[in-house]
Design a protein around this motif. Structure first.
Motif, mmCIF file in Angstrom:
data_model
loop_
_atom_site.group_PDB
_atom_site.id
_atom_site.type_symbol
_atom_site.label_atom_id
_atom_site.label_comp_id
_atom_site.label_asym_id
_atom_site.label_seq_id
_atom_site.Cartn_x
_atom_site.Cartn_y
_atom_site.Cartn_z
ATOM 1 N N THR A 42 4.082 -11.091 -0.716
ATOM 2 C CA THR A 42 3.524 -12.260 -0.041
ATOM 3 C C THR A 42 3.608 -12.150 1.468
ATOM 4 O OG1 THR A 42 5.661 -13.394 -0.248
ATOM 5 C CG2 THR A 42 4.030 -13.785 -1.970
ATOM 6 N N ASN A 47 0.182 -8.958 -1.094
ATOM 7 C CA ASN A 47 -0.617 -9.972 -1.754
ATOM 8 C C ASN A 47 0.187 -10.485 -2.927
ATOM 9 O OD1 ASN A 47 -2.598 -10.832 -3.969
ATOM 10 N ND2 ASN A 47 -3.887 -10.771 -2.144
ATOM 11 N N ASP A 190 -8.502 -9.665 -3.841
ATOM 12 C CA ASP A 190 -8.309 -11.003 -3.280
ATOM 13 C C ASP A 190 -9.626 -11.596 -2.779
ATOM 14 O OD1 ASP A 190 -6.889 -13.270 -2.606
ATOM 15 O OD2 ASP A 190 -6.288 -12.511 -0.630
#
Length: 341
Positions: A42, A47, A190
């Motif tokens: 994170t 991600n 993403d």
């Protein structure tokens, strides 16, 4: 007076000690948070979705000469940064979503017109659709290699270079496997918001083409290759023209095959479809196509499709090579709409 001085000095020492302890605790807390972000993916370079296990869009494929290739799930610890892509449909999707990091594409085959930018020197060649350049791919050192059916025979060899993910479509379940490939790309890179926005374009396009298809009672999907024809049934490679677009097949009695069932001009006249779709495979594979001269012969001229100007010549590279992508699938619908409106 001296007592007051020493009291103030002691207070200052205690205050400085407390500040030092607070600053040290803050540093330790920041370090712990950074370590946690790195572990969970994170942080600024990670991600939250990773580590991620990715499943192939199709579990296995049958080879042309017999034998089955089974595709495995692949676990990624972080988002791939260097991407090699064989399948033009998946390349199309990555391009539409704005995914960066593509280092190699199948430049030795005919790139679809809307993907011509990947012919530039910025992108290296992984070979042709059926002939991978294994040594060149190894030099690229990709983090992932995306393949489809045409590269299945090289699956084990490609796995020795980098993780390999199968992203091709299934003839028996084309539309769902196409959507699965889009979901896969969106999750891995993403881009889920971008994919959802693009897929929304399909709602109105499919509604429009289904309404158009309702104007015709019969249709037939064929593929032209150097003067010969093959026909396609509902549960075949181009069966989504019936199943998803809504055109009614003139017959269900067609053998399913990746390149269609042999179909003579006399058979087309016998079935006499109101709409005749013709995919130009010759043009897709770089040959000199005489499709209109060959198709519009004395036999075909007797059909309702010819008399009513409902022979639809479909773009070969788009339909034969680059299907299964966000842009290409929408372009197919738009092409049919443009031809039949």
């Amino acid at each position: 007076m001296k007592k007051l001085f020493y009291a103030l000095l002691a207070a200052m020492v205690l205050l400085l000690a407390a500040c030092g302890s607070s600053e040290e605790a803050s540093k330790e807390e920041s370090a712990d948070k950074a370590a946690e972000e790195e572990t969970n993916g994170t942080g600024t370079e990670g991600n939250a979705a990773y580590p991620m296990t990715v499943s192939p869009t199709v579990a296995s494929t049958e080879g042309n000469e017999g034998g089955t290739t089974n595709f495995e799930d692949v676990k990624f610890e972080k988002m791939p940064e260097k991407i090699a892509v064989f399948d033009y449909g998946f390349l199309d999707t990555l391009d539409a979503l704005g995914v960066e990091g593509i280092v190699g594409v199948a430049k030795d085959s005919t790139l679809p017109a809307h993907l011509e930018k990947y012919a530039s020197e910025e992108y290296k060649s992984v070979g042709g659709l059926k002939e991978p350049l294994l040594e060149d791919i190894a030099e690229m050192d990709p983090d992932v290699i995306f393949i489809s059916g045409r590269q299945s025979a090289f699956y084990e060899e490609l796995k020795e270079i980098a993780p390999v993910v199968f992203v091709g479509t299934s003839e028996a379940d084309y539309w769902n496997t196409f959507q699965s490939s889009v979901d896969l790309a969106a999750k891995m890179f993403d881009k889920e918001a971008e994919a959802e926005e693009y897929m929304a374009k399909y709602d109105s396009a499919l509604e429009e083409i289904k309404a158009l298809a309702g104007n015709y009672e019969t249709s037939l999907v064929t593929m032209y290759n150097e003067g010969k024809l093959s026909g396609f049934a509902t549960n075949s490679r181009f069966g989504y023209i019936y199943d998803i677009y809504g055109f009614k097949p003139v017959t269900e009695d067609i053998e399913s095959s990746s390149h269609g069932s042999n179909f003579g001009f006399e058979a087309i006249l016998e079935f006499n479809p109101q709409v005749l779709f013709v995919i130009d495979r010759t043009a897709a594979t770089g040959g000199d196509s005489n499709i209109e001269a060959d198709m519009e012969n004395d036999i075909i001229k007797k059909t309702d499709a010819f008399k009513n100007e409902r022979i639809v010549y479909l773009d070969g590279p788009l339909w034969y090579l680059s299907g299964g992508g966000l842009q290409s699938e929408l372009a197919k619908i738009e092409e049919v709409l443009d031809e039949l409106k």
